[in-house]
Design a protein around this motif. Structure first.
Motif: not given
Length: 124
Positions: A41-59
């Motif tokens: 969905h790269s054409e429709t996602i204008d913003l990503v809101i991500t947690d900073v600390i997550m198990p797999e990787t940091n935000g």
């Protein structure tokens, strides 16, 4: 927009807060799922809101990876840790957009509006 949060209850809450005023919201609770969603969905996602600390990787690392797929996407980071603590760990740097958890619906809505508005002001 895309919300990435490993805590399911916070993920659902943030998504609902953003859906109420009419935003189209995709959600992911793992970095791998977020990457796939941005690819699809790269054409429709204008913003990503991500947690900073997550198990797999940091935000921050996740956001940097997502920006290689969709360079014009904006990022908003959220965490239960204070921005000072996260900055001390080198995850957040100056000029990164950040919202402290827990946040109210009003606070999240205002911050998202601010981030999206700054994008339009910077492109003119």
């Amino acid at each position: 927009m895309l919300v990435v949060e490993d805590e399911i209850s916070i993920l659902k809450l943030a998504a609902q807060i953003l859906k109420d005023p009419g935003y189209v919201v995709l959600t992911a609770n793992r970095s791998k799922d977020a990457i796939n969603l941005v690819k699809e969905h790269s054409e429709t996602i204008d913003l990503v809101i991500t947690d900073v600390i997550m198990p797999e990787t940091n935000g921050r690392d996740l956001a940097n990876l997502l920006l290689t797929i969709h360079p014009n996407m904006k990022c908003l980071f959220m965490s239960g840790y204070t921005s000072t603590v996260i900055a001390d760990q080198g995850v957040l740097v100056e000029d990164m957009q950040f919202i402290q958890k827990p946040f109210s619906a009003k606070e999240l809505g205002e911050k998202v509006h601010e981030v999206l508005k700054s994008d339009k002001e910077n492109s003119t």
